[in-house]
Motif scaffolding. Structure first.
Motif, PDB file in Angstrom:
ATOM      1  N   THR A 113      90.607 -30.558  12.640  1.00 35.71           N
ATOM      2  CA  THR A 113      91.242 -30.363  13.935  1.00 35.71           C
ATOM      3  C   THR A 113      90.693 -29.058  14.505  1.00 35.71           C
ATOM      4  N   ALA A 114      90.525 -29.009  15.835  1.00 34.30           N
ATOM      5  CA  ALA A 114      89.946 -27.808  16.433  1.00 34.30           C
ATOM      6  C   ALA A 114      90.324 -27.688  17.907  1.00 34.30           C
ATOM      7  N   ILE A 115      90.231 -26.446  18.395  1.00 33.58           N
ATOM      8  CA  ILE A 115      90.352 -26.143  19.816  1.00 33.58           C
ATOM      9  C   ILE A 115      89.294 -25.100  20.139  1.00 33.58           C
ATOM     10  N   GLY A 116      89.050 -24.878  21.422  1.00 32.02           N
ATOM     11  CA  GLY A 116      88.075 -23.868  21.794  1.00 32.02           C
ATOM     12  C   GLY A 116      87.504 -24.136  23.168  1.00 32.02           C
ATOM     13  N   ALA A 117      86.295 -23.624  23.386  1.00 34.19           N
ATOM     14  CA  ALA A 117      85.635 -23.761  24.676  1.00 34.19           C
ATOM     15  C   ALA A 117      84.165 -24.100  24.455  1.00 34.19           C
ATOM     16  N   VAL A 118      83.663 -25.036  25.268  1.00 33.07           N
ATOM     17  CA  VAL A 118      82.284 -25.496  25.162  1.00 33.07           C
ATOM     18  C   VAL A 118      81.666 -25.579  26.556  1.00 33.07           C
ATOM     19  N   ASN A 119      80.329 -25.617  26.597  1.00 31.41           N
ATOM     20  CA  ASN A 119      79.673 -25.704  27.903  1.00 31.41           C
ATOM     21  C   ASN A 119      78.583 -26.774  27.965  1.00 31.41           C
ATOM     22  N   ASP A 120      78.380 -27.497  26.875  1.00 30.00           N
ATOM     23  CA  ASP A 120      77.369 -28.548  26.829  1.00 30.00           C
ATOM     24  C   ASP A 120      77.839 -29.552  25.789  1.00 30.00           C
ATOM     25  N   VAL A 121      78.288 -30.717  26.246  1.00 29.57           N
ATOM     26  CA  VAL A 121      78.918 -31.693  25.364  1.00 29.57           C
ATOM     27  C   VAL A 121      78.287 -33.067  25.570  1.00 29.57           C
ATOM     28  N   THR A 122      77.983 -33.748  24.462  1.00 35.55           N
ATOM     29  CA  THR A 122      77.529 -35.131  24.526  1.00 35.55           C
ATOM     30  C   THR A 122      78.546 -35.989  23.789  1.00 35.55           C
ATOM     31  N   ILE A 123      79.119 -36.955  24.534  1.00 33.59           N
ATOM     32  CA  ILE A 123      80.122 -37.849  23.966  1.00 33.59           C
ATOM     33  C   ILE A 123      79.614 -39.284  24.025  1.00 33.59           C
ATOM     34  N   GLY A 124      80.201 -40.127  23.205  1.00 29.44           N
ATOM     35  CA  GLY A 124      79.805 -41.524  23.172  1.00 29.44           C
ATOM     36  C   GLY A 124      80.996 -42.447  23.221  1.00 29.44           C
ATOM     37  N   LEU A 125      80.716 -43.674  23.631  1.00 30.46           N
ATOM     38  CA  LEU A 125      81.717 -44.741  23.638  1.00 30.46           C
ATOM     39  C   LEU A 125      81.059 -45.966  23.027  1.00 30.46           C
ATOM     40  N   PHE A 126      81.698 -46.534  22.006  1.00 29.89           N
ATOM     41  CA  PHE A 126      81.150 -47.694  21.305  1.00 29.89           C
ATOM     42  C   PHE A 126      81.543 -48.980  22.025  1.00 29.89           C
ATOM     43  N   ASP A 127      80.552 -49.839  22.249  1.00 28.96           N
ATOM     44  CA  ASP A 127      80.778 -51.146  22.850  1.00 28.96           C
ATOM     45  C   ASP A 127      80.724 -52.185  21.737  1.00 28.96           C
ATOM     46  N   PRO A 128      81.872 -52.784  21.362  1.00 28.19           N
ATOM     47  CA  PRO A 128      81.869 -53.737  20.251  1.00 28.19           C
ATOM     48  C   PRO A 128      81.090 -55.022  20.533  1.00 28.19           C
ATOM     49  N   ASP A 129      80.869 -55.342  21.804  1.00 30.08           N
ATOM     50  CA  ASP A 129      80.106 -56.550  22.128  1.00 30.08           C
ATOM     51  C   ASP A 129      78.619 -56.355  21.855  1.00 30.08           C
ATOM     52  N   THR A 130      78.081 -55.220  22.272  1.00 27.73           N
ATOM     53  CA  THR A 130      76.653 -54.948  22.058  1.00 27.73           C
ATOM     54  C   THR A 130      76.390 -54.200  20.761  1.00 27.73           C
ATOM     55  N   LYS A 131      77.451 -53.644  20.161  1.00 24.51           N
ATOM     56  CA  LYS A 131      77.356 -52.839  18.935  1.00 24.51           C
ATOM     57  C   LYS A 131      76.476 -51.616  19.142  1.00 24.51           C
ATOM     58  N   GLU A 132      76.593 -51.031  20.333  1.00 22.22           N
ATOM     59  CA  GLU A 132      75.818 -49.843  20.661  1.00 22.22           C
ATOM     60  C   GLU A 132      76.727 -48.785  21.282  1.00 22.22           C
ATOM     61  N   TYR A 133      76.292 -47.538  21.132  1.00 21.65           N
ATOM     62  CA  TYR A 133      76.981 -46.420  21.765  1.00 21.65           C
ATOM     63  C   TYR A 133      76.337 -46.113  23.106  1.00 21.65           C
ATOM     64  N   ALA A 134      77.159 -45.899  24.117  1.00 21.66           N
ATOM     65  CA  ALA A 134      76.684 -45.354  25.391  1.00 21.66           C
ATOM     66  C   ALA A 134      77.035 -43.875  25.362  1.00 21.66           C
ATOM     67  N   SER A 135      76.061 -43.017  25.563  1.00 23.76           N
ATOM     68  CA  SER A 135      76.286 -41.571  25.496  1.00 23.76           C
ATOM     69  C   SER A 135      76.216 -40.956  26.884  1.00 23.76           C
ATOM     70  N   GLU A 136      76.973 -39.876  27.051  1.00 25.04           N
ATOM     71  CA  GLU A 136      76.962 -39.131  28.306  1.00 25.04           C
ATOM     72  C   GLU A 136      77.020 -37.642  27.988  1.00 25.04           C
ATOM     73  N   ARG A 137      76.201 -36.881  28.679  1.00 17.61           N
ATOM     74  CA  ARG A 137      76.162 -35.431  28.489  1.00 17.61           C
ATOM     75  C   ARG A 137      76.853 -34.761  29.669  1.00 17.61           C
ATOM     76  N   LYS A 138      77.723 -33.793  29.364  1.00 10.97           N
ATOM     77  CA  LYS A 138      78.429 -33.025  30.383  1.00 10.97           C
ATOM     78  C   LYS A 138      78.099 -31.548  30.185  1.00 10.97           C
ATOM     79  N   LYS A 139      77.740 -30.882  31.289  1.00  9.09           N
ATOM     80  CA  LYS A 139      77.483 -29.446  31.248  1.00  9.09           C
ATOM     81  C   LYS A 139      78.430 -28.752  32.213  1.00  9.09           C
ATOM     82  N   GLY A 140      78.921 -27.594  31.816  1.00  9.03           N
ATOM     83  CA  GLY A 140      79.862 -26.822  32.615  1.00  9.03           C
ATOM     84  C   GLY A 140      80.786 -26.070  31.685  1.00  9.03           C
TER      85      GLY A 140
END
Length: 140
Positions: free
Chosen positions: A39-66
């Protein structure tokens, strides 16, 4: 990174520029931790997150900066093929209080990140499920 151990809890402080996932995996390898809760808290400025699609069995990734506050970072540590495996999810908000979240691929600390890692005694392993397309927990 600075760290302190209290009983089976490892407390980590990551500093600006450090990457959370890599730092956590490296720490677990150095300490011989093969399973745990994160478990964690804090502050970040460059994050890449993913969402798994069970139909395609692939992750869609998105990068956020700020500038973002980590509202919640949670997950677990296990092993896969003899290597430390971190499965982490993150929720973070921007300066307009808009929230983003998903599977954490990568995040760079902007100010600090405070991680509490509860190390477990027994080893927990993962295996790849071709049916689902994910690395699942292999439970006894």
């Amino acid at each position: 990174m600075e760290s302190q151990i209290i009983e089976s809890t490892h407390i980590l402080r990551l500093d600006p520029g450090e990457e959370i996932v890599t730092s956590l995996i490296d720490y677990c390898e150095e300490q011989g931790i093969q399973s745990g809760l994160v478990t964690a808290i804090g502050a970040v400025n460059d994050v890449t997150i993913g969402l798994f699609d069970p139909d395609t069995k692939e992750y869609a990734s998105e990068r956020k900066k700020g500038n973002f506050e980590i509202v919640a970072l949670t997950g677990n540590i296990a092993t896969k093929d003899g290597e430390v495996y971190a499965h982490l999810h993150i929720g973070f908000g921007d300066d307009q209080h808009a929230m983003y979240g998903g599977h954490l691929n990568q995040a760079f600390v902007s100010a600090t990140c405070e991680i509490y890692l509860l190390a477990l005694k027994d080893k927990v392993e993962r295996f790849y499920s071709s049916e689902i397309g994910l690395n699942l927990l292999k439970l006894k």
